[in-house]
Structures are given as structure tokens and as C-alpha cells.
Design a protein around this motif. Sequence first.
Motif, PDB file in Angstrom:
ATOM      1  N   TRP A  41       0.832  -1.279  -0.047  1.00 20.64           N
ATOM      2  CA  TRP A  41       0.023  -0.025  -0.084  1.00 20.64           C
ATOM      3  C   TRP A  41       0.888   1.183  -0.004  1.00 20.64           C
ATOM      4  O   TRP A  41       0.489   2.135  -0.612  1.00 20.64           O
ATOM      5  CB  TRP A  41      -0.939   0.068   1.051  1.00 20.64           C
ATOM      6  N   SER A  42       1.909   1.249   0.958  1.00 21.30           N
ATOM      7  CA  SER A  42       2.520   2.372   1.210  1.00 21.30           C
ATOM      8  C   SER A  42       3.551   2.933  -0.062  1.00 21.30           C
ATOM      9  O   SER A  42       3.594   3.877  -0.494  1.00 21.30           O
ATOM     10  CB  SER A  42       3.420   2.379   2.520  1.00 21.30           C
ATOM     11  N   GLU A  43       4.497   1.715  -0.651  1.00 24.60           N
ATOM     12  CA  GLU A  43       5.425   2.175  -1.517  1.00 24.60           C
ATOM     13  C   GLU A  43       5.309   1.636  -2.976  1.00 24.60           C
ATOM     14  O   GLU A  43       5.667   2.304  -3.833  1.00 24.60           O
ATOM     15  CB  GLU A  43       6.668   1.274  -0.995  1.00 24.60           C
ATOM     16  N   GLY A  44       4.164   0.820  -3.051  1.00 19.72           N
ATOM     17  CA  GLY A  44       3.608   0.167  -4.378  1.00 19.72           C
ATOM     18  C   GLY A  44       4.687  -0.570  -4.937  1.00 19.72           C
ATOM     19  O   GLY A  44       4.447  -0.721  -6.046  1.00 19.72           O
ATOM     20  N   ARG A  45       5.283  -1.151  -4.280  1.00 18.17           N
ATOM     21  CA  ARG A  45       6.253  -2.387  -4.618  1.00 18.17           C
ATOM     22  C   ARG A  45       5.741  -3.316  -4.965  1.00 18.17           C
ATOM     23  O   ARG A  45       4.773  -3.722  -4.314  1.00 18.17           O
ATOM     24  CB  ARG A  45       7.343  -2.539  -3.555  1.00 18.17           C
ATOM     25  N   THR A  46       5.901  -4.206  -6.030  1.00 18.60           N
ATOM     26  CA  THR A  46       5.359  -5.110  -6.741  1.00 18.60           C
ATOM     27  C   THR A  46       6.117  -6.589  -6.608  1.00 18.60           C
ATOM     28  O   THR A  46       7.459  -6.562  -6.622  1.00 18.60           O
ATOM     29  CB  THR A  46       4.761  -4.845  -8.085  1.00 18.60           C
ATOM     30  N   TYR A  47       5.419  -7.636  -6.600  1.00 20.71           N
ATOM     31  CA  TYR A  47       5.893  -8.797  -6.436  1.00 20.71           C
ATOM     32  C   TYR A  47       5.190 -10.050  -7.449  1.00 20.71           C
ATOM     33  O   TYR A  47       4.127  -9.746  -7.302  1.00 20.71           O
ATOM     34  CB  TYR A  47       5.948  -9.506  -5.038  1.00 20.71           C
ATOM     35  N   TYR A  48       5.684 -10.809  -8.318  1.00 21.50           N
ATOM     36  CA  TYR A  48       5.120 -11.711  -9.196  1.00 21.50           C
ATOM     37  C   TYR A  48       5.859 -12.940  -9.084  1.00 21.50           C
ATOM     38  O   TYR A  48       7.031 -13.015  -8.875  1.00 21.50           O
ATOM     39  CB  TYR A  48       5.416 -11.232 -10.739  1.00 21.50           C
ATOM     40  N   THR A  49       5.010 -13.926  -9.052  1.00 17.08           N
ATOM     41  CA  THR A  49       5.528 -15.570  -9.582  1.00 17.08           C
ATOM     42  C   THR A  49       6.041 -15.315 -10.882  1.00 17.08           C
ATOM     43  O   THR A  49       5.710 -14.684 -11.614  1.00 17.08           O
ATOM     44  CB  THR A  49       4.620 -16.492  -9.062  1.00 17.08           C
ATOM     45  N   ASP A  50       7.086 -16.171 -11.117  1.00 17.06           N
ATOM     46  CA  ASP A  50       7.724 -16.109 -12.428  1.00 17.06           C
ATOM     47  C   ASP A  50       6.698 -16.660 -13.589  1.00 17.06           C
ATOM     48  O   ASP A  50       7.047 -16.066 -14.765  1.00 17.06           O
ATOM     49  CB  ASP A  50       8.769 -17.428 -12.227  1.00 17.06           C
ATOM     50  N   SER A  51       5.851 -17.313 -13.457  1.00 12.20           N
ATOM     51  CA  SER A  51       5.259 -17.722 -14.462  1.00 12.20           C
ATOM     52  C   SER A  51       4.182 -16.835 -14.987  1.00 12.20           C
ATOM     53  O   SER A  51       3.726 -16.919 -16.021  1.00 12.20           O
ATOM     54  CB  SER A  51       4.221 -19.001 -14.087  1.00 12.20           C
ATOM     55  N   VAL A  52       4.105 -15.674 -14.311  1.00 12.73           N
ATOM     56  CA  VAL A  52       3.065 -14.473 -14.977  1.00 12.73           C
ATOM     57  C   VAL A  52       3.985 -13.152 -15.212  1.00 12.73           C
ATOM     58  O   VAL A  52       3.261 -12.292 -15.653  1.00 12.73           O
ATOM     59  CB  VAL A  52       1.977 -14.155 -13.872  1.00 12.73           C
ATOM     60  N   LYS A  53       5.276 -13.007 -14.950  1.00 12.98           N
ATOM     61  CA  LYS A  53       5.938 -11.977 -15.091  1.00 12.98           C
ATOM     62  C   LYS A  53       5.902 -11.630 -16.543  1.00 12.98           C
ATOM     63  O   LYS A  53       6.096 -12.537 -17.757  1.00 12.98           O
ATOM     64  CB  LYS A  53       7.306 -12.201 -14.684  1.00 12.98           C
ATOM     65  N   GLY A  54       5.464 -10.286 -16.962  1.00 12.57           N
ATOM     66  CA  GLY A  54       5.522  -9.991 -18.511  1.00 12.57           C
ATOM     67  C   GLY A  54       4.032 -10.145 -18.678  1.00 12.57           C
ATOM     68  O   GLY A  54       3.954  -9.567 -20.031  1.00 12.57           O
TER      69      GLY A  54
ATOM     70  N   ALA B 197      12.111 -12.264   2.352  1.00 10.59           N
ATOM     71  CA  ALA B 197      13.044 -13.327   1.999  1.00 10.59           C
ATOM     72  C   ALA B 197      12.618 -14.015   1.157  1.00 10.59           C
ATOM     73  O   ALA B 197      13.223 -14.531  -0.037  1.00 10.59           O
ATOM     74  CB  ALA B 197      13.429 -14.007   3.297  1.00 10.59           C
ATOM     75  N   ARG B 198      11.381 -14.375   0.868  1.00 17.31           N
ATOM     76  CA  ARG B 198      10.540 -15.315  -0.078  1.00 17.31           C
ATOM     77  C   ARG B 198      10.036 -14.378  -0.918  1.00 17.31           C
ATOM     78  O   ARG B 198       9.348 -15.088  -2.110  1.00 17.31           O
ATOM     79  CB  ARG B 198       9.438 -16.170   0.652  1.00 17.31           C
ATOM     80  N   ALA B 199       9.698 -13.305  -0.932  1.00 20.00           N
ATOM     81  CA  ALA B 199       9.102 -12.195  -1.913  1.00 20.00           C
ATOM     82  C   ALA B 199       7.718 -12.783  -2.158  1.00 20.00           C
ATOM     83  O   ALA B 199       7.196 -12.847  -3.250  1.00 20.00           O
ATOM     84  CB  ALA B 199      10.038 -12.384  -3.084  1.00 20.00           C
ATOM     85  N   THR B 200       7.180 -13.027  -1.119  1.00 21.40           N
ATOM     86  CA  THR B 200       5.602 -13.375  -1.182  1.00 21.40           C
ATOM     87  C   THR B 200       4.848 -12.691  -0.088  1.00 21.40           C
ATOM     88  O   THR B 200       5.247 -12.078   0.727  1.00 21.40           O
ATOM     89  CB  THR B 200       5.348 -15.104  -1.081  1.00 21.40           C
ATOM     90  N   LEU B 201       3.461 -12.959  -0.356  1.00 25.00           N
ATOM     91  CA  LEU B 201       2.640 -12.146   0.664  1.00 25.00           C
ATOM     92  C   LEU B 201       2.160 -13.171   1.756  1.00 25.00           C
ATOM     93  O   LEU B 201       2.027 -14.550   1.248  1.00 25.00           O
ATOM     94  CB  LEU B 201       1.259 -11.708  -0.101  1.00 25.00           C
ATOM     95  N   VAL B 202       2.096 -12.926   3.079  1.00 28.25           N
ATOM     96  CA  VAL B 202       1.742 -13.632   3.894  1.00 28.25           C
ATOM     97  C   VAL B 202       0.293 -13.478   4.209  1.00 28.25           C
ATOM     98  O   VAL B 202       0.042 -12.570   4.908  1.00 28.25           O
ATOM     99  CB  VAL B 202       2.489 -13.878   5.213  1.00 28.25           C
ATOM    100  N   PRO B 203      -0.844 -14.345   3.774  1.00 29.05           N
ATOM    101  CA  PRO B 203      -2.125 -14.084   3.893  1.00 29.05           C
ATOM    102  C   PRO B 203      -2.717 -13.840   5.321  1.00 29.05           C
ATOM    103  O   PRO B 203      -2.338 -14.668   6.242  1.00 29.05           O
ATOM    104  CB  PRO B 203      -2.858 -15.132   3.265  1.00 29.05           C
ATOM    105  N   GLY B 204      -3.091 -12.763   5.634  1.00 32.44           N
ATOM    106  CA  GLY B 204      -3.972 -12.705   6.865  1.00 32.44           C
ATOM    107  C   GLY B 204      -5.526 -12.593   6.699  1.00 32.44           C
ATOM    108  O   GLY B 204      -6.037 -13.180   7.715  1.00 32.44           O
ATOM    109  N   SER B 205      -6.007 -12.349   5.684  1.00 29.63           N
ATOM    110  CA  SER B 205      -7.136 -12.416   5.303  1.00 29.63           C
ATOM    111  C   SER B 205      -7.623 -12.912   3.787  1.00 29.63           C
ATOM    112  O   SER B 205      -6.693 -12.694   3.054  1.00 29.63           O
ATOM    113  CB  SER B 205      -8.066 -11.109   5.390  1.00 29.63           C
ATOM    114  N   TRP B 206      -8.494 -13.699   3.372  1.00 25.89           N
ATOM    115  CA  TRP B 206      -8.982 -13.705   2.338  1.00 25.89           C
ATOM    116  C   TRP B 206     -10.204 -13.732   1.622  1.00 25.89           C
ATOM    117  O   TRP B 206     -11.248 -13.331   2.469  1.00 25.89           O
ATOM    118  CB  TRP B 206      -8.986 -15.357   2.236  1.00 25.89           C
ATOM    119  N   GLY B 207     -10.434 -13.177   0.398  1.00 25.26           N
ATOM    120  CA  GLY B 207     -11.683 -13.244  -0.151  1.00 25.26           C
ATOM    121  C   GLY B 207     -12.028 -14.347  -0.546  1.00 25.26           C
ATOM    122  O   GLY B 207     -11.785 -15.556  -0.372  1.00 25.26           O
ATOM    123  N   GLN B 208     -13.395 -14.410  -1.171  1.00 29.50           N
ATOM    124  CA  GLN B 208     -14.287 -15.819  -1.619  1.00 29.50           C
ATOM    125  C   GLN B 208     -13.639 -16.424  -2.634  1.00 29.50           C
ATOM    126  O   GLN B 208     -13.884 -17.303  -2.914  1.00 29.50           O
ATOM    127  CB  GLN B 208     -15.730 -15.142  -1.480  1.00 29.50           C
ATOM    128  N   GLY B 209     -13.093 -15.650  -3.598  1.00 27.96           N
ATOM    129  CA  GLY B 209     -12.448 -15.986  -4.906  1.00 27.96           C
ATOM    130  C   GLY B 209     -13.430 -15.679  -6.001  1.00 27.96           C
ATOM    131  O   GLY B 209     -14.605 -15.185  -5.974  1.00 27.96           O
TER     132      GLY B 209
END
Length: 123
Positions: A53-66, A104-116
Amino acid sequence: QVQLVESGGGLVQAGGSLRISCVTSARTFSTWAMGWFRQAPGKEREFVAAITWSEGRTYYTDSVKGRFTISKDNAKNLVYLQMNGLKPEDTAVYYCAAGPINGARATLVPGSWGQGTQVTVSS
């Protein structure tokens, strides 16, 4: 708990594009990030993308990059996932998530989920 609501899923042909959205409740922590996971039938849920939210830094899994781009609208508590060049293997239920970033893992640690929201890519 943070409330998350996804929208924008649907059916698209291979090579097409789709944008899905997630809106958060007012209880979203300002220090948390938001992002997306996906899960296909019989497979484990996997991380797709995240944005802070604050910095706007992004993270992606390799299969979707680009191909996929995550973005946000802070004023509306809204995140988007623009998906271009969709492939049949992208077919899954896409879940919005909120939580801290594991640097370290460049991933989000989920605290809450949507319904999908279902994304289906036909060949």
C-alpha cells in the motif's frame, strides 16, 4: 478481520485479457500489502502477485511475469490484476489476500482471504 471482495472473473479465450478487482474493508492495515493467489482443482493454492500500500512495490511469481500487472487505487481501497496473454493453464479460482510481505521469500503472507473469483481460459 479484513473483508475482501473480488470481482471481474469470467471466461476468455487463450491470448485474451481480463482484469479482476479486489476491494477491502476499512480495517485494512496500512502496513499490509494486498495481492492474489490462485488455485486450480486438485492443485495447491499458489501465490500470483502482490503490491504494498505505502510504497507500491510489486511482487510476481515467475510464471506470470511479463503478462500480469498488479496495481492499486489507495483512495478506493482497490487493487487490480490485469491479465494479458492468458493461457489455459491460468484457469483457476483467483483469491484476493491481504497481509504482510515476506521479504526473504518475496511473497505475501495471507492474513485475510476473499471468497474467490473464477477465471477460465479456453483453448
